[in-house]
Scaffold this motif. Structure first.
Motif, short mmCIF file in Angstrom:
data_model
loop_
_atom_site.label_atom_id
_atom_site.label_comp_id
_atom_site.label_asym_id
_atom_site.label_seq_id
_atom_site.Cartn_x
_atom_site.Cartn_y
_atom_site.Cartn_z
N TYR A 125 11.04 1.83 -3.55
CA TYR A 125 10.49 2.90 -2.72
C TYR A 125 11.49 3.47 -1.70
N ALA B 271 0.86 -1.18 0.00
CA ALA B 271 0.00 0.00 0.00
C ALA B 271 0.89 1.23 0.00
N LEU B 272 0.66 2.14 -0.94
CA LEU B 272 1.47 3.35 -1.08
C LEU B 272 0.59 4.58 -0.91
N SER B 273 1.02 5.48 -0.03
CA SER B 273 0.31 6.74 0.17
C SER B 273 1.34 7.84 0.37
N GLY B 274 1.66 8.52 -0.70
CA GLY B 274 2.69 9.56 -0.64
C GLY B 274 4.04 8.95 -0.30
N THR B 275 4.59 9.33 0.85
CA THR B 275 5.89 8.78 1.27
C THR B 275 5.71 7.65 2.30
N GLN B 276 4.47 7.16 2.44
CA GLN B 276 4.20 6.08 3.40
C GLN B 276 4.03 4.76 2.66
N ILE B 277 4.80 3.74 3.11
CA ILE B 277 4.77 2.42 2.50
C ILE B 277 4.30 1.42 3.53
N SER B 278 3.31 0.60 3.16
CA SER B 278 2.82 -0.45 4.06
C SER B 278 2.93 -1.80 3.36
N ARG C 127 7.92 6.70 5.91
CA ARG C 127 7.25 5.83 6.89
C ARG C 127 7.09 4.45 6.28
#
Length: 214
Positions: free
Chosen positions: A30, A6-13, A36
Motif C-alpha cells: 500500500y 482496513a483500506l478505504s481509498g488512500t487511507q490505511i488502518s 493516510r
C-alpha cells in the motif's frame, strides 16, 4: 501472522495488532499510494519502514511505545503527525507524553509550563504548523527560534526531607487528636474545666469530626 488491515481509498488502518515494527508487506502493498496511515494501539518502538510511503500526508501513531530515539524519514507531503500517548520526553521531565505538561495528571503544571514545552518542541521541529491541535502563531515560531532550546524545565529534587516527613512516611488515618493521643498504647488523658458551652448543631467542634470517629 498478518494483522487486520482496513483500506478505504488512500487511507490505511492497521490498529491494535500489537506489532513492534511496521510490517514490511504493508509498505510493499500500500505504500506507493497511501496518503493516510493509522498505526494506533500497537507496540511500535520505531518508525522504520515509513520510507516506503512517499505519498503520505497524515500519520497517526497514538498509543504506542515511541521514544526519544524515533527517526522519521523524509516525507515531503506529510502535514499531520499524531504521537499522543507514547514515551516521548525530549530529555525533560505531544498529549499523553511525559514531555507535555498535563494539569489533569500533574497538578503542579500550569499554562506557563505548557507554553515553555511548546517553544521547546517548535525549536526542535520548526516546520510544525499545529501542535496539540493548536495552530502555531508567527510570534510563537519566532520565540521558539530565539529561545526554544533553553526552555527545558528542570525542577530540583527534594532531597532534604524534614524529620517530620520521615516520621510520617507511613501516616496513620487522619485524626484531629494530638499526636500523643493517636496511639492507644500511648494514651494521655487530661481532665480540666472548660468554659465552653455546647450548643448542639451549632458547635464548631462538629465540623472537624467525621462520622467514623463518633
Amino acid at each position: 501472522m498478518a494483522g487486520s488491515i482496513a483500506l478505504s481509498g488512500t487511507q490505511i488502518s492497521y490498529i491494535g495488532n500489537d506489532c513492534r515494527e511496521i510490517p514490511e508487506y504493508i509498505g510493499k502493498t500500500y505504500g506507493h499510494f497511501a496518503k493516510r496511515l493509522d498505526l494506533s494501539f500497537n507496540q511500535l518502538r520505531s518508525l522504520s519502514g515509513l520510507n516506503m510511503f512517499p505519498e503520505l500526508e497524515e500519520l497517526i501513531v497514538d498509543n504506542n511505545q515511541i521514544g526519544n530515539d524515533v527517526r522519521l524519514p523524509k516525507l515531503p507531503h506529510l502535514h499531520t503527525l499524531t504521537l499522543n500517548k507514547n514515551q516521548i520526553s525530549f530529555g525533560t521531565h505531544l498529549l499523553g507524553n511525559e514531555a507535555c505538561p498535563n494539569q489533569l495528571v500533574s497538578p503542579d503544571k500550569d499554562e506557563d509550563d505548557y507554553q515553555r514545552y511548546r517553544y521547546f518542541v517548535l525549536h526542535k521541529l520548526p516546520q510544525l504548523k499545529f501542535l496539540d491541535t493548536r495552530k502555531v502563531s508567527r510570534l510563537e515560531a519566532l520565540e521558539a527560534q530565539a529561545r526554544g532550546e533553553y526552555m527545558k524545565v528542570v525542577k530540583p529534587k527534594r532531597d532534604g526531607a524534614s524529620s517530620e516527613a520521615n516520621v510520617d512516611s507511613n501516616p496513620l488515618p487522619y485524626t484531629p487528636l494530638p499526636r500523643g493521643s493517636r496511639d492507644a498504647r500511648n494514651h494521655r488523658g487530661l481532665f480540666t474545666k472548660c468554659r465552653y458551652v455546647y450548643y448542639g448543631k451549632h458547635s464548631e467542634g462538629n465540623r472537624f469530626i467525621r462520622n467514623d470517629q463518633l
